[in-house]
Design a protein around this motif. Structure first.
Motif, PDB file in Angstrom:
ATOM      1  N   PHE A  68      11.899  -2.051 -10.099  1.00 54.18           N
ATOM      2  CA  PHE A  68      11.300  -3.083  -9.248  1.00 54.18           C
ATOM      3  C   PHE A  68      10.906  -2.476  -7.912  1.00 54.18           C
ATOM      4  O   PHE A  68      11.573  -1.573  -7.408  1.00 54.18           O
ATOM      5  N   THR A  69       9.840  -3.013  -7.327  1.00 46.23           N
ATOM      6  CA  THR A  69       9.396  -2.595  -6.009  1.00 46.23           C
ATOM      7  C   THR A  69       9.069  -3.819  -5.170  1.00 46.23           C
ATOM      8  O   THR A  69       8.276  -4.674  -5.587  1.00 46.23           O
ATOM      9  N   ILE A  70       9.690  -3.883  -3.996  1.00 46.11           N
ATOM     10  CA  ILE A  70       9.409  -4.983  -3.078  1.00 46.11           C
ATOM     11  C   ILE A  70       8.446  -4.488  -2.007  1.00 46.11           C
ATOM     12  O   ILE A  70       8.518  -3.332  -1.573  1.00 46.11           O
ATOM     13  N   ALA A  80       5.998  -9.430  -2.020  1.00 44.38           N
ATOM     14  CA  ALA A  80       5.805  -9.336  -3.468  1.00 44.38           C
ATOM     15  C   ALA A  80       6.952  -8.563  -4.099  1.00 44.38           C
ATOM     16  O   ALA A  80       7.634  -7.768  -3.440  1.00 44.38           O
ATOM     17  N   LEU A  81       7.153  -8.821  -5.372  1.00 41.88           N
ATOM     18  CA  LEU A  81       8.131  -8.077  -6.163  1.00 41.88           C
ATOM     19  C   LEU A  81       7.431  -7.627  -7.439  1.00 41.88           C
ATOM     20  O   LEU A  81       7.126  -8.457  -8.305  1.00 41.88           O
ATOM     21  N   GLN A  82       7.155  -6.344  -7.527  1.00 40.44           N
ATOM     22  CA  GLN A  82       6.570  -5.774  -8.726  1.00 40.44           C
ATOM     23  C   GLN A  82       7.694  -5.387  -9.667  1.00 40.44           C
ATOM     24  O   GLN A  82       8.566  -4.595  -9.292  1.00 40.44           O
ATOM     25  N   MET A  83       7.676  -5.957 -10.867  1.00 39.33           N
ATOM     26  CA  MET A  83       8.760  -5.729 -11.818  1.00 39.33           C
ATOM     27  C   MET A  83       8.204  -5.021 -13.042  1.00 39.33           C
ATOM     28  O   MET A  83       7.349  -5.578 -13.750  1.00 39.33           O
ATOM     29  N   ASN A  84       8.659  -3.815 -13.267  1.00 32.52           N
ATOM     30  CA  ASN A  84       8.218  -3.010 -14.407  1.00 32.52           C
ATOM     31  C   ASN A  84       9.387  -2.769 -15.348  1.00 32.52           C
ATOM     32  O   ASN A  84      10.552  -2.959 -14.977  1.00 32.52           O
ATOM     33  N   SER A  85       9.062  -2.347 -16.558  1.00 31.91           N
ATOM     34  CA  SER A  85      10.089  -2.039 -17.562  1.00 31.91           C
ATOM     35  C   SER A  85      11.101  -3.166 -17.679  1.00 31.91           C
ATOM     36  O   SER A  85      12.316  -2.935 -17.666  1.00 31.91           O
ATOM     37  N   LEU A  86      10.601  -4.367 -17.785  1.00 33.57           N
ATOM     38  CA  LEU A  86      11.478  -5.532 -17.811  1.00 33.57           C
ATOM     39  C   LEU A  86      12.369  -5.552 -19.037  1.00 33.57           C
ATOM     40  O   LEU A  86      11.975  -5.108 -20.128  1.00 33.57           O
TER      41      LEU A  86
END
Length: 129
Positions: A68-70, A80-86
């Motif tokens: 995740f990247t805020i 924003a919160l970018q959520m990868n590999s959920l």
């Protein structure tokens, strides 16, 4: 007074990505630390990620670090919160929250200790396996 409105939640398969956004009202957005929390059914709400006055001041829970990247845009009053590999365990209601103060820390425990005065209504994120 700050009003927060989240968007961007939804249903995604494991391994996929979602981007959550939080729009804030008010002219002093830059003077608040911002956090993303989540609460899964039957579990306590916990801090996932936080960001201070500048974008380099960020902190993450161990469970999302590296995935995740805020980020924040003080000119647009958004975070924003970018959520990868959920993962399925990321399934929860995600909340945006604001804590007063010009924070320049990158300590997760410090952001956990803050008093978050304003909260959004939450947005559901569901990750299917």
């Amino acid at each position: 007074q700050v009003q927060l409105v989240e968007s961007g939640g939804g249903l995604v398969q494991a391994g996929g990505s979602l981007r959550l956004s939080c729009a804030a009202s008010g002219r002093t957005f830059g003077s608040y630390a911002m956090g993303w929390f989540r609460q899964a059914p039957g579990k306590e709400r916990g801090l996932v990620a936080a960001i201070g006055y500048v974008s380099s001041n960020t902190a993450y829970s161990d469970s999302v670090k590296g995935r995740f990247t805020i980020s924040r845009d003080n000119a647009k009053n958004t975070v924003a919160l970018q959520m990868n590999s959920l993962k399925p365990e990321d399934t929860a209601v995600y909340y945006c929250a604001a804590a007063s103060g010009i924070i320049t820390s990158s300590s997760y425990r410090y952001y956990q200790s803050l008093r978050y005065e304003y909260w959004g209504q939450g947005t559901q994120v569901t990750v299917s396996s």
